[in-house]
Design a protein around this motif. Structure first.
Motif, PDB file in Angstrom:
ATOM      1  N   GLN A 570       0.843  -1.197   0.000  1.00 21.01           N
ATOM      2  CA  GLN A 570       0.000   0.000   0.000  1.00 21.01           C
ATOM      3  C   GLN A 570       0.880   1.250   0.000  1.00 21.01           C
ATOM      4  O   GLN A 570       0.955   1.981   0.978  1.00 21.01           O
ATOM      5  N   PHE A 571       1.567   1.488  -1.110  1.00 14.93           N
ATOM      6  CA  PHE A 571       2.394   2.688  -1.228  1.00 14.93           C
ATOM      7  C   PHE A 571       2.038   3.390  -2.540  1.00 14.93           C
ATOM      8  O   PHE A 571       1.575   2.768  -3.510  1.00 14.93           O
ATOM      9  N   SER A 572       2.273   4.684  -2.550  1.00 18.35           N
ATOM     10  CA  SER A 572       1.980   5.491  -3.738  1.00 18.35           C
ATOM     11  C   SER A 572       3.209   5.546  -4.642  1.00 18.35           C
ATOM     12  O   SER A 572       4.321   5.180  -4.244  1.00 18.35           O
ATOM     13  N   GLN A 573       3.008   6.045  -5.845  1.00 24.68           N
ATOM     14  CA  GLN A 573       4.127   6.192  -6.764  1.00 24.68           C
ATOM     15  C   GLN A 573       5.111   7.236  -6.237  1.00 24.68           C
ATOM     16  O   GLN A 573       6.328   7.082  -6.394  1.00 24.68           O
ATOM     17  N   ALA A 574       4.611   8.288  -5.606  1.00 24.93           N
ATOM     18  CA  ALA A 574       5.490   9.315  -5.050  1.00 24.93           C
ATOM     19  C   ALA A 574       6.364   8.755  -3.929  1.00 24.93           C
ATOM     20  O   ALA A 574       7.537   9.130  -3.792  1.00 24.93           O
ATOM     21  N   GLU A 575       5.809   7.839  -3.120  1.00 23.39           N
ATOM     22  CA  GLU A 575       6.587   7.262  -2.017  1.00 23.39           C
ATOM     23  C   GLU A 575       7.713   6.378  -2.533  1.00 23.39           C
ATOM     24  O   GLU A 575       8.857   6.478  -2.055  1.00 23.39           O
ATOM     25  N   GLY A 617       1.593   0.937  -5.812  1.00 20.20           N
ATOM     26  CA  GLY A 617       1.364  -0.404  -5.285  1.00 20.20           C
ATOM     27  C   GLY A 617       2.304  -1.472  -5.793  1.00 20.20           C
ATOM     28  O   GLY A 617       2.281  -2.601  -5.282  1.00 20.20           O
ATOM     29  N   GLU A 618       3.189  -1.163  -6.756  1.00 24.07           N
ATOM     30  CA  GLU A 618       4.095  -2.196  -7.295  1.00 24.07           C
ATOM     31  C   GLU A 618       5.388  -1.563  -7.799  1.00 24.07           C
ATOM     32  O   GLU A 618       5.375  -0.493  -8.418  1.00 24.07           O
ATOM     33  N   LYS A 633      16.887  -4.402  -1.796  1.00 24.17           N
ATOM     34  CA  LYS A 633      15.958  -5.114  -0.903  1.00 24.17           C
ATOM     35  C   LYS A 633      16.116  -4.643   0.541  1.00 24.17           C
ATOM     36  O   LYS A 633      15.129  -4.343   1.228  1.00 24.17           O
ATOM     37  N   ASP A 634      17.364  -4.544   1.000  1.00 22.15           N
ATOM     38  CA  ASP A 634      17.602  -4.153   2.391  1.00 22.15           C
ATOM     39  C   ASP A 634      17.185  -2.707   2.654  1.00 22.15           C
ATOM     40  O   ASP A 634      16.520  -2.403   3.652  1.00 22.15           O
ATOM     41  N   VAL A 635      17.565  -1.800   1.751  1.00 22.31           N
ATOM     42  CA  VAL A 635      17.308  -0.373   1.975  1.00 22.31           C
ATOM     43  C   VAL A 635      15.820  -0.061   1.841  1.00 22.31           C
ATOM     44  O   VAL A 635      15.242   0.656   2.677  1.00 22.31           O
ATOM     45  N   LEU A 636      15.179  -0.590   0.801  1.00 21.05           N
ATOM     46  CA  LEU A 636      13.761  -0.296   0.605  1.00 21.05           C
ATOM     47  C   LEU A 636      12.910  -0.881   1.721  1.00 21.05           C
ATOM     48  O   LEU A 636      11.908  -0.279   2.134  1.00 21.05           O
ATOM     49  N   SER A 637      13.288  -2.047   2.230  1.00 19.24           N
ATOM     50  CA  SER A 637      12.555  -2.630   3.362  1.00 19.24           C
ATOM     51  C   SER A 637      12.668  -1.735   4.593  1.00 19.24           C
ATOM     52  O   SER A 637      11.676  -1.511   5.311  1.00 19.24           O
ATOM     53  N   LYS A 638      13.867  -1.212   4.822  1.00 22.84           N
ATOM     54  CA  LYS A 638      14.067  -0.334   5.980  1.00 22.84           C
ATOM     55  C   LYS A 638      13.276   0.963   5.829  1.00 22.84           C
ATOM     56  O   LYS A 638      12.665   1.451   6.796  1.00 22.84           O
ATOM     57  N   GLU A 639      13.265   1.550   4.613  1.00 23.03           N
ATOM     58  CA  GLU A 639      12.524   2.788   4.396  1.00 23.03           C
ATOM     59  C   GLU A 639      11.019   2.571   4.539  1.00 23.03           C
ATOM     60  O   GLU A 639      10.300   3.416   5.071  1.00 23.03           O
ATOM     61  N   ALA A 640      10.518   1.426   4.052  1.00 26.79           N
ATOM     62  CA  ALA A 640       9.093   1.132   4.187  1.00 26.79           C
ATOM     63  C   ALA A 640       8.714   0.920   5.650  1.00 26.79           C
ATOM     64  O   ALA A 640       7.627   1.320   6.094  1.00 26.79           O
ATOM     65  N   THR A 641       9.609   0.316   6.409  1.00 27.16           N
ATOM     66  CA  THR A 641       9.353   0.110   7.837  1.00 27.16           C
ATOM     67  C   THR A 641       9.249   1.447   8.573  1.00 27.16           C
ATOM     68  O   THR A 641       8.419   1.611   9.475  1.00 27.16           O
ATOM     69  N   LYS A 642      10.096   2.436   8.187  1.00 25.50           N
ATOM     70  CA  LYS A 642      10.012   3.752   8.809  1.00 25.50           C
ATOM     71  C   LYS A 642       8.650   4.388   8.567  1.00 25.50           C
ATOM     72  O   LYS A 642       8.126   5.091   9.436  1.00 25.50           O
ATOM     73  N   LYS A 643       8.084   4.125   7.393  1.00 24.08           N
ATOM     74  CA  LYS A 643       6.770   4.681   7.051  1.00 24.08           C
ATOM     75  C   LYS A 643       5.622   3.792   7.529  1.00 24.08           C
ATOM     76  O   LYS A 643       4.454   4.103   7.284  1.00 24.08           O
ATOM     77  N   LYS A 644       5.967   2.665   8.165  1.00 22.66           N
ATOM     78  CA  LYS A 644       4.984   1.700   8.645  1.00 22.66           C
ATOM     79  C   LYS A 644       4.106   1.160   7.505  1.00 22.66           C
ATOM     80  O   LYS A 644       2.895   1.025   7.612  1.00 22.66           O
ATOM     81  N   ILE A 645       4.814   0.880   6.387  1.00 25.15           N
ATOM     82  CA  ILE A 645       4.147   0.314   5.211  1.00 25.15           C
ATOM     83  C   ILE A 645       4.570  -1.141   5.085  1.00 25.15           C
ATOM     84  O   ILE A 645       5.766  -1.460   5.088  1.00 25.15           O
TER      85      ILE A 645
END
Length: 771
Positions: A570-575, A617-618, A633-645
């Motif tokens: 559940q993320f936007s293209q801008a995110e 969304g993809e 994979k590592d960096v994007l997972s960490k950034e998504a976790t900060k945004k609680k996504i």
């Protein structure tokens, strides 16, 4: 033909932006110069009998002048001066009458303009606007930043054809409000010029220069472009800021004049081949923001007129303007100095030196003191004695006037110094921190996979403190005369580098080279301290990104084996675009328009590639290097976790991509191993050469090492830790391969290093496959 040019300084203005100087068309015997600065002042000057005469000067404004261009009737003489400042375009006649003030109402400040007849093309950071008779008729929003704008001559074409130079390494050819096509160039283009000042025979040939020092010529066709030639930056000069076509060699063929951000002015001539050949170079101490050819000081001599970042306006002329004698003064200066002999008894040494400096044509940069010098390649020295001087009442009167003016200036300096001393000890005085502008650039170089960090100030630099919270290597820079010292660091506290550069006197520009490690990201901080009072410093921060050695490209080889990483959630293209901006360099700040976005990258170190396609969304990433996929994979997972996504991650690893990546590393690793081996043998072979002058008994390989010893050492010195960096990449590749399988193989790394010590490509591939 040997090109001999002499430097002559004309004017000192404020800080100038790129392309803020123009040489007006010939009116009479000589031409005039129009130059604008960051104080909003436009000056037009002429040279008469060696003296600078101001034709007109405008009052300053709240915004700096970002461009100065010439305009006129289509096919006629371009003699009207147009300037851009903020969102306003002003136009002046050659005599200084302001006949147009046009507020474009653009949402962004104007960065570049071009005038063709009654058509005005104005560009902000991302926006292009086309005005005709001060009415907005076309508008284009670009996905990346616009550096420059140009329009093909309308007399050779049916309508207006604007061309935009954009930071994503493309030239965009427009037709009204639509994109006609894109032309890829080898680097981020920053300057555009018409070839031959008219676009060539068909009016569709343009010259471009890039921020990494490349230049080329492009023929703009009706549907597709044609690349005519391209010059690589073999001498690793600075980025190109300005270009012009002018016949400075007087051979009947227009030459190419080039100004760079490292202070180099170059002349390139077209011989029998289409590609220009370098004929002449001159180096000054600051960035060259504008370069033009013309006849300014004397009707019989052509000149190259330049402006620099600090505001110096000077000319390179084939006429020796008062050639320097062996003591450094011009003939005119010597004649005046000899007439001063009767007055010298009443002047102290400091006053005499300051007075003598009035006769030496050297640049005096803003807020900077130093000797002025003249450059000439002719041997025009002669002895000069007092007996050769005859009395001249006019010259003596002029010298007396100059002496009086000098004494007045000295008295003003003394008064201001006393006033400052009184204020410094006052209890009610408030100390103000002086604000000084910094012209900085942090650019990735493809040739050696390193970043060039250049800093330029108006005032001399005292010292620079460099601090980094990630491991980086500082590479040697030949042009850097500063003394560097390293301090002990505590990596466990997040401090991996602490270095201080102490600059020599009157150093206003400093260039550093830095190489980062992909996968380790953080911030590089610079504390810049100039030689001004009260002592103050400015902080500059530069992000070191996870995939910092990747560079934008527009080519992707589908035939390579690719690993893929797919993210859904559940993320936007801008995110997701913001996440990629955090990971990769050279991405635009603005989220691309449309439902989906696609970018390609190439590694400057290994030539591996990366494709990024994402929408709401993809996001799908493909690369032939599994380590690149692992870092994302590592960096994007960490950034998504900060945004609680919450992210759903899937990946597809191709086993054949491992061998493919090792084969791409192989030539570099083999070269570095051989280079290290040769450098280790140099000392022993030289000692043997001392004891045995005749080395004919040595093998040809050893004789070649002795003959090329200096070059081998210089190459090894330019690439410190290069071999260790390649070892680290192979180790990361090995760990990442099994990490995607859920296995931890860090315990087998010593065995891998043993294989690397006895390197063989087949053995290394077997180790990867059989572990």
């Amino acid at each position: 033909m040997q090109l001999d040019l002499t430097r002559v300084d004309y004017l000192q203005v404020g800080i100038t932006c790129q392309k803020c100087l123009q040489v007006l068309p010939l009116a009479g015997k000589t031409q005039r110069i129009a130059v604008g600065d960051n104080e909003g002042v436009l000056r037009c000057i002429g040279i008469r009998k060696g003296e600078v005469q101001t034709v007109f000067e405008t009052s300053g404004g709240p915004h700096k002048l970002t461009r100065v261009v010439l305009g006129g009737q289509v096919g006629g003489v371009r003699e009207r001066i147009f300037t851009s400042s903020g969102a306003v375009v002003n136009a002046y006649t050659k005599k200084g009458k302001n006949f147009l003030t046009f507020d474009t109402n653009m949402s962004e400040p104007i960065k570049s303009i071009y005038v063709e007849g009654t058509d005005l093309m104005a560009c902000g950071k991302f926006v292009f606007n086309h005005y005709r008779d001060c009415k907005d008729i076309n508008y284009v929003l670009c996905n990346d930043q616009i550096s420059d704008v140009l329009c093909l001559p309308t007399e050779n074409r049916g309508g207006i054809t604007p061309i935009l130079a954009c930071q994503d390494r493309v030239l965009r050819v427009l037709q009204e409000s639509e994109l006609l096509y894109e032309a890829e160039v080898p680097g981020p283009p920053v300057v555009l010029e018409l070839f031959g000042n008219n676009g060539g025979d068909e009016g569709n040939e343009i010259l471009y220069g890039t921020s990494d020092g490349r230049m080329g010529m492009l023929q703009v066709g009706p549907l597709v472009p044609s690349h005519r030639w391209e010059l690589a930056n073999e001498k690793r000069g600075g980025g190109i800021l300005c270009m012009d076509s002018y016949d400075i060699t007087a051979d009947g063929v227009l030459d190419l004049l080039v100004g760079r951000d490292d202070g180099q002015v170059g002349v390139y001539s077209y011989d029998d081949t289409d590609e220009p050949i370098h004929r002449y170079g001159h180096t000054c101490n600051e960035s060259v923001t504008s370069v033009k050819g013309g006849v300014v000081a004397s009707s019989n001599y052509d000149e190259i007129i330049c402006s620099t970042y600090g505001g110096s306006v000077f000319g390179l002329s084939k006429k020796p303007h008062g050639p320097p004698l062996k003591h450094g003064f011009t003939r005119e200066g010597v004649a005046a100095i000899k007439k001063l002999s009767k007055l010298s008894n009443c002047m102290n040494k400091g006053t005499m030196l300051a007075f003598l400096s009035l006769f030496v044509p050297v640049p005096t940069p803003c807020l900077e003191t130093g000797w002025v010098f003249a450059l000439t390649t002719e041997h025009l020295t002669r002895e000069a004695g007092p007996s050769q001087v005859t009395a001249d009442s006019a010259a003596v009167a002029k010298i007396n006037t100059l002496k009086t003016q000098l004494e007045d200036l000295q008295q003003k300096v003394t008064d201001e110094r006393d006033k400052y001393q009184q204020t410094a000890y006052s209890k009610t005085a408030v100390s103000a921190v002086p604000i000084f502008p910094i012209n900085d650039k942090f650019v990735l170089n493809r040739e050696d996979a390193s970043y060039t960090l250049s800093l330029e100030l108006q005032t001399p630099i005292d010292n620079i403190l460099l601090q980094s919270d990630v491991p980086v290597d500082l590479l040697d820079v030949e042009k850097n005369s500063a003394v560097v010292s390293y301090s002990a660091c505590s990596p466990e506290e997040g401090n991996f580098l602490l270095a201080t550069y102490r600059c020599q006197a009157n150093t206003t520009r400093l260039e550093l080279k830095i190489r980062s490690i992909e996968g380790q990201y953080g911030t590089l901080q610079l504390y810049v301290t100039p030689r001004i009072q009260p002592k103050t410093c400015q902080l500059r921060q530069y992000p070191i990104k996870p995939l910092s050695l990747h560079q934008r490209t527009h080519v992707f080889d589908e035939n390579r084996p690719h690993n893929s990483l797919t993210l859904t959630g559940q993320f936007s293209q801008a995110e997701v675009h913001a996440w990629l901006c955090f990971c990769l360099p050279e991405l635009p700040e603005r989220t691309p328009a449309g439902d989906a976005a696609n970018f390609q990258f190439s590694s400057t170190f290994l030539d591996t590639q990366l494709d990024c396609t994402y929408r709401k969304g993809e996001a799908v990433f493909r690369s032939d290097n599994i380590s690149t996929i692992s870092i994302l994979k590592d960096v994007l997972s960490k950034e998504a976790t900060k945004k609680k996504i919450r992210l759903d991650i899937s990946y597809d690893v191709k086993e054949e991509s491992i061998a493919h990546t090792l084969q791409m590393i192989h030539p570099r690793l083999e070269h570095q191993l051989l280079l290290a081996k040769k450098v280790q043998l140099i000392d022993a072979l030289m000692e043997l050469q001392v004891n045995e002058p005749d080395v004919s008994f040595m093998s040809p390989e050893y004789q070649q090492i002795l003959a090329n010893a200096d070059q081998l050492r210089a190459e090894f010195k330019r690439q410190p830790c290069h071999l260790e960096r390649l070892y680290g990449m192979i180790t990361d590749l090995y760990i990442d391969k099994f990490k995607f399988k859920g296995q931890n193989v860090k315990g087998k790394v010593p065995a891998l290093l043993e294989v690397l010590d006895n390197y063989d490509l087949s053995s290394l591939i077997n180790f990867f496959e059989n572990s």
